[in-house]
Design an enzyme around this catalytic site. Structure first.
Site, PDB file in Angstrom:
ATOM      1  N   ASP A 112      45.687 -14.806 -26.933  1.00  0.00           N
ATOM      2  CA  ASP A 112      46.461 -13.841 -26.148  1.00  0.00           C
ATOM      3  C   ASP A 112      47.351 -12.965 -27.015  1.00  0.00           C
ATOM      4  OD1 ASP A 112      45.382 -15.380 -24.158  1.00  0.00           O
ATOM      5  OD2 ASP A 112      47.286 -16.116 -23.357  1.00  0.00           O
ATOM      6  N   ASP A 192      47.926  -7.740 -23.794  1.00  0.00           N
ATOM      7  CA  ASP A 192      47.615  -9.052 -24.352  1.00  0.00           C
ATOM      8  C   ASP A 192      46.283  -8.875 -25.082  1.00  0.00           C
ATOM      9  OD1 ASP A 192      49.824 -10.128 -23.023  1.00  0.00           O
ATOM     10  OD2 ASP A 192      48.685 -11.729 -22.045  1.00  0.00           O
ATOM     11  N   HIS A 241      43.179 -10.956 -18.783  1.00  0.00           N
ATOM     12  CA  HIS A 241      42.304 -11.464 -19.838  1.00  0.00           C
ATOM     13  C   HIS A 241      40.831 -11.360 -19.423  1.00  0.00           C
ATOM     14  CE1 HIS A 241      46.021 -13.966 -21.130  1.00  0.00           C
ATOM     15  NE2 HIS A 241      46.171 -12.664 -21.323  1.00  0.00           N
ATOM     16  N   ASP A 243      38.197 -12.589 -20.912  1.00  0.00           N
ATOM     17  CA  ASP A 243      37.256 -13.585 -21.437  1.00  0.00           C
ATOM     18  C   ASP A 243      36.802 -14.635 -20.424  1.00  0.00           C
ATOM     19  OD1 ASP A 243      39.815 -14.623 -21.523  1.00  0.00           O
ATOM     20  OD2 ASP A 243      39.711 -15.325 -23.598  1.00  0.00           O
ATOM     21  N   CYS A 345      40.518 -19.231 -25.199  1.00  0.00           N
ATOM     22  CA  CYS A 345      41.954 -18.919 -25.196  1.00  0.00           C
ATOM     23  C   CYS A 345      42.704 -19.699 -26.269  1.00  0.00           C
ATOM     24  CB  CYS A 345      42.578 -19.305 -23.860  1.00  0.00           C
ATOM     25  SG  CYS A 345      42.049 -18.311 -22.487  1.00  0.00           S
TER      26      CYS A 345
HETATM   27  N1  ABU Z   1      43.498 -16.667 -19.868  1.00  0.00           N
HETATM   28  C1  ABU Z   1      42.197 -16.664 -19.315  1.00  0.00           C
HETATM   29  C2  ABU Z   1      42.322 -16.754 -17.821  1.00  0.00           C
HETATM   30  C3  ABU Z   1      41.513 -15.772 -17.132  1.00  0.00           C
HETATM   31  C4  ABU Z   1      41.271 -16.195 -15.709  1.00  0.00           C
HETATM   32  O1  ABU Z   1      42.210 -16.531 -14.988  1.00  0.00           O
HETATM   33  O2  ABU Z   1      40.097 -16.205 -15.283  1.00  0.00           O
END
Ligand code: ABU
Length: 361
Positions: A112, A192, A241, A243, A345
């Site tokens: 992040d 981020d 985010h 990913d 992450c």
């Molecule tokens: N930090 C990744 C979380 C993303 C999500 O909540 O799907």
């Protein structure tokens, strides 16, 4: 200096991994419930923040997650990857600015707060007050990488004053007249690093509740003209985010989250790539996923173009990856999920062997 000799070098998500940072959960502190947190946190988790906000995460949670992180380190080292760890700052201490004060969060999610693009380390400014000082957990490492020749860019940290946040925003009104709304404004630079996904000379980024256009523009101008930065938007109404939304697996293969990504929303750069739809998460939505959606399923780490570290319970996903020629390596990581992420992450690539290239014609 050729790329192979560079201490810091990474251009995509799949080249052979040689060095990585793995986060720590020691001293992790639960943030106080706030509109910023509410913008991306499942409402079923509100009680957790009301009960523990401003206090350390429960010791049992920390112990179990810590053991999984230590095991991840062992697995990576067994795969001949060099692993570095950040410092566990005392996140229970408050940061006081002229406008607000807040306890910290953790040094659990290096993905992040920083990213490597080519031979540059880029520090993200972040958008949560509780994450204002988080980068200092990584500064000893970053200073060493700088001494070893890396470039080092720190994005301007905003004031994070009250008027930076959108007071009109509520999670229920995340879209108005077809326009996505965010809890942060465009008043100052914010992003981020985990909202960016690297595919060589092309980098994809989403606007989110922690990343604004000003932040994206800052990255675009600083990484230089050999990179193309593409802004993408999908159907995740509470994005934070990228990913767990799109994950490039190898040249020509993109994994997508079928709940949030319509085929028509996939950037045209991927037209000739094979699109693989991820399997449904195996974990029930309300099972201690305090900071995240249940799509941590997709939040895995590629060791190279074939081998992928995947949480051991995600069996349907591993079967899917195997069917497509990948070699999933299962590791226990379920106890880390309540901290808001999975293996992707919890890591930040420092060195992947390979050249900077374009993967899109
Ligand atoms: N930090 C990744 C979380 C993303 C999500 O909540 O799907």
């Amino acid at each position: 200096m050729i790329n192979d000799q560079k201490k810091v070098w990474s251009c995509n998500e799949w080249d052979p991994l040689e060095e990585v940072i793995v986060g720590v959960v020691d001293n992790a502190t639960v943030p106080v419930w706030s509109p910023t947190l509410a913008s991306t946190t499942p409402s079923h988790a509100k009680w957790f923040f009301e009960e523990h906000g401003g206090k350390p995460f429960p010791a049992e949670m920390v112990e179990k997650a810590s053991a999984e992180l230590d095991n991840l380190v062992k697995v990576l080292e067994g795969l001949r990857v060099t692993v570095k760890r950040p410092d566990a700052l005392d996140f229970t201490k408050s940061t006081r600015t002229p406008w607000w004060d807040s306890t910290g969060l953790y040094a659990a999610m290096p993905r992040d707060v920083m990213m490597v693009i080519g031979d540059s380390i880029i520090e993200a400014p972040m958008a949560w007050q509780s994450r204002y000082v988080e980068i200092y957990a990584y500064r000893n490492l970053i200073e060493d990488y700088f001494r070893d020749g890396a470039k080092w860019l720190a994005a301007p940290k905003g004031s994070m004053k009250d008027d930076f946040y959108n007071s009109e925003y509520t999670p229920e009104r995340a879209e108005i007249d077809g326009v996505r709304q965010f809890v942060i404004s465009e008043k100052e630079v914010a992003f981020d690093a985990a909202d960016f996904v690297r595919c060589g000379k092309d980098i994809f980024v989403q606007k989110s509740n922690v990343t604004n256009e000003m932040g994206i523009e800052w990255v675009r101008r600083h990484i230089g003209s050999e990179f193309n930065v593409h802004i993408v938007q999908f159907d995740d109404e509470h994005p934070m985010h990228i990913d767990t939304t799109i994950v490039p697996l190898a040249p020509g293969k993109l994994l997508i989250n079928p709940s949030w990504v319509k085929r028509s929303q996939i950037p045209k750069q991927f037209d000739s790539w094979e699109i693989i739809e991820a399997t449904e998460p195996v974990m029930p939505y309300d099972s201690a996923l305090y900071f995240s959606s249940d799509w941590l399923t997709m939040n895995f780490l590629s060791v190279d173009e074939k081998r992928i570290l995947v949480e051991e319970n995600e069996v349907p996903l591993m079967d899917l990856l195997s069917k497509h020629g990948f070699e999933p390596i299962p590791i226990p990581f379920r106890n880390f999920y309540p901290f808001g992420g999975s293996i992707h992450c919890a890591t930040a690539d420092i060195r992947r062997r390979g050249d900077l290239q374009s993967y899109f014609g």
